[in-house]
Motif scaffolding. Structure first.
Motif, PDB file in Angstrom:
ATOM      1  N   UNK A  98      -4.866   5.997  31.336  1.00 23.27           N
ATOM      2  CA  UNK A  98      -5.130   4.556  31.282  1.00 23.27           C
ATOM      3  C   UNK A  98      -5.774   4.183  29.955  1.00 23.27           C
ATOM      4  N   UNK A  99      -5.269   3.118  29.345  1.00 26.77           N
ATOM      5  CA  UNK A  99      -5.828   2.587  28.107  1.00 26.77           C
ATOM      6  C   UNK A  99      -6.118   1.102  28.296  1.00 26.77           C
ATOM      7  N   UNK A 132      -3.523  -1.705  29.900  1.00 25.96           N
ATOM      8  CA  UNK A 132      -3.972  -2.963  30.505  1.00 25.96           C
ATOM      9  C   UNK A 132      -4.578  -3.864  29.433  1.00 25.96           C
ATOM     10  N   UNK A 133      -4.099  -5.097  29.349  1.00 31.91           N
ATOM     11  CA  UNK A 133      -4.666  -6.065  28.410  1.00 31.91           C
ATOM     12  C   UNK A 133      -5.865  -6.727  29.070  1.00 31.91           C
ATOM     13  N   UNK A 134      -7.031  -6.386  28.583  1.00 32.22           N
ATOM     14  CA  UNK A 134      -8.288  -6.922  29.102  1.00 32.22           C
ATOM     15  C   UNK A 134      -8.778  -7.990  28.127  1.00 32.22           C
ATOM     16  N   UNK A 135      -9.976  -7.869  27.592  1.00 28.87           N
ATOM     17  CA  UNK A 135     -10.449  -8.854  26.634  1.00 28.87           C
ATOM     18  C   UNK A 135     -11.785  -8.460  26.041  1.00 28.87           C
ATOM     19  N   UNK A 136     -12.033  -8.873  24.816  1.00 26.15           N
ATOM     20  CA  UNK A 136     -13.319  -8.635  24.164  1.00 26.15           C
ATOM     21  C   UNK A 136     -14.419  -9.285  24.990  1.00 26.15           C
ATOM     22  N   UNK A 137     -15.503  -8.554  25.225  1.00 29.57           N
ATOM     23  CA  UNK A 137     -16.599  -9.072  26.021  1.00 29.57           C
ATOM     24  C   UNK A 137     -16.574  -8.629  27.466  1.00 29.57           C
ATOM     25  N   UNK A 138     -15.562  -7.845  27.842  1.00 28.49           N
ATOM     26  CA  UNK A 138     -15.480  -7.328  29.205  1.00 28.49           C
ATOM     27  C   UNK A 138     -16.734  -6.522  29.543  1.00 28.49           C
ATOM     28  N   UNK A 160      -2.824  -3.579  42.684  1.00 27.35           N
ATOM     29  CA  UNK A 160      -1.658  -3.433  43.555  1.00 27.35           C
ATOM     30  C   UNK A 160      -0.504  -2.794  42.795  1.00 27.35           C
ATOM     31  N   UNK A 161      -0.298  -3.221  41.558  1.00 30.13           N
ATOM     32  CA  UNK A 161       0.760  -2.639  40.731  1.00 30.13           C
ATOM     33  C   UNK A 161       0.468  -1.171  40.444  1.00 30.13           C
ATOM     34  N   UNK A 162      -0.774  -0.862  40.090  1.00 27.74           N
ATOM     35  CA  UNK A 162      -1.137   0.517  39.759  1.00 27.74           C
ATOM     36  C   UNK A 162      -0.983   1.445  40.962  1.00 27.74           C
ATOM     37  N   UNK A 163      -1.366   0.961  42.125  1.00 27.35           N
ATOM     38  CA  UNK A 163      -1.288   1.795  43.332  1.00 27.35           C
ATOM     39  C   UNK A 163       0.130   1.974  43.831  1.00 27.35           C
ATOM     40  N   UNK A 164       1.030   1.090  43.414  1.00 25.92           N
ATOM     41  CA  UNK A 164       2.428   1.203  43.829  1.00 25.92           C
ATOM     42  C   UNK A 164       3.206   2.225  43.010  1.00 25.92           C
ATOM     43  N   UNK A 165       2.612   2.727  41.948  1.00 27.26           N
ATOM     44  CA  UNK A 165       3.293   3.682  41.086  1.00 27.26           C
ATOM     45  C   UNK A 165       3.335   5.059  41.741  1.00 27.26           C
ATOM     46  N   UNK A 166       4.385   5.820  41.470  1.00 32.01           N
ATOM     47  CA  UNK A 166       4.453   7.179  42.015  1.00 32.01           C
ATOM     48  C   UNK A 166       3.402   8.071  41.373  1.00 32.01           C
ATOM     49  N   UNK A 167       3.020   9.113  42.063  1.00 31.12           N
ATOM     50  CA  UNK A 167       2.048  10.057  41.514  1.00 31.12           C
ATOM     51  C   UNK A 167       2.655  10.745  40.292  1.00 31.12           C
ATOM     52  N   UNK A 168       2.075  10.493  39.145  1.00 36.78           N
ATOM     53  CA  UNK A 168       2.584  11.061  37.903  1.00 36.78           C
ATOM     54  C   UNK A 168       1.451  11.110  36.889  1.00 36.78           C
ATOM     55  N   UNK A 183     -12.572  -0.331  35.183  1.00 38.08           N
ATOM     56  CA  UNK A 183     -13.190   0.875  35.735  1.00 38.08           C
ATOM     57  C   UNK A 183     -12.308   1.535  36.781  1.00 38.08           C
ATOM     58  N   UNK A 184     -11.681   0.723  37.619  1.00 41.49           N
ATOM     59  CA  UNK A 184     -10.829   1.297  38.664  1.00 41.49           C
ATOM     60  C   UNK A 184      -9.550   1.884  38.079  1.00 41.49           C
ATOM     61  N   UNK A 185      -9.004   1.260  37.053  1.00 41.87           N
ATOM     62  CA  UNK A 185      -7.824   1.819  36.400  1.00 41.87           C
ATOM     63  C   UNK A 185      -8.155   3.138  35.701  1.00 41.87           C
ATOM     64  N   UNK A 186      -9.288   3.187  35.026  1.00 47.34           N
ATOM     65  CA  UNK A 186      -9.677   4.402  34.306  1.00 47.34           C
ATOM     66  C   UNK A 186      -9.935   5.569  35.250  1.00 47.34           C
TER      67      UNK A 186
END
Length: 219
Positions: free
Chosen positions: A141-142, A107-113, A92-100, A132-135
């Motif tokens: 995206x990192x 994104x803070x994920x975690x070892x073992x994802x 929701x946060x990512x989709x609310x951003x302007x096109x840029x 995957x969706x962020x990338x």
């Protein structure tokens, strides 16, 4: 830049580094309740519904980086609840951003994802889907996949079980850093590494584990 999760242990550390770093000129922290921290660079955006950021559209308009540190433990949570907080809030946060296309989202994920989204561990599948969706989105995206995170400057977890465990692990941290350096990092290094990857402009590895985070912080 925008910061999500500023009240959590990692977010506290990231906020501290952003406020100390001259390269960061403004921090907008999206929070549910006001922070204890005040600083000339810091603006609090108090917001209740993390599935809909329409009301903050104007504040999102000119950001060049997003540091997403919001997260919860999967312990005691059903998949639907964990997915709502971990995946739905993030997207929701990512989709609310302007096109840029020049914007950087960390994104803070975690070892073992689990990037395949097919494994047995519920939390790993959910984080894998989120990554995957962020990338696949039209910005840089990192994904940060830290192992054990040491609270370098007194940051405190909001998870009760972690608050019990971390004082013990903190005393063991110097030993862990010597014996398994590839599995540990600090809140300080995560914050510094986030700032560093913004300067990569989309280049380099997009999934960073603890050793990569530590190198980025040092560099």
């Amino acid at each position: 830049m925008l910061l999500f999760g500023a009240t959590g242990m990692v977010g506290q550390g990231v906020l501290r580094e952003c406020l100390l770093d001259d390269r960061v000129t403004r921090v907008r922290a999206v929070v549910r309740s006001p922070l204890d921290t005040t600083h000339p660079k810091l603006t609090e955006l108090v917001h209740a519904d993390f599935t809909d950021f329409t009301a903050l559209a104007a504040e999102f308009e000119d950001v060049d980086a997003v540091f997403y540190c919001l997260g919860v433990s999967s312990t005691g949570k059903r998949e639907a609840e964990y997915r709502r907080i971990t995946h739905d809030y993030t997207l929701a946060a990512a989709r609310a951003l302007p096109a840029n296309p020049a914007l950087t989202f960390v994104y803070v994920s975690g070892e073992g994802t689990d990037s395949t989204e097919q494994g047995r561990l519920m939390w790993a599948r959910v984080k894998g889907r989120t990554e995957n969706e962020l990338l696949a989105m039209p910005f840089h995206a990192y994904m940060f996949r830290p192992g054990y995170i040491h609270a370098a400057n007194g940051e405190r977890s909001r998870t009760p079980a972690y608050r019990l465990i971390y004082p013990v692990l903190s005393r063991l941290y110097p030993l862990l850093r010597r014996t398994v350096p590839g599995k540990v990092t600090t809140t300080e290094d995560i914050g510094r590494a986030m700032i560093a990857v913004v300067g990569r402009n989309g280049t380099g590895e997009h999934v960073l584990h603890s050793p990569d985070i530590n190198r980025a912080a040092a560099g």
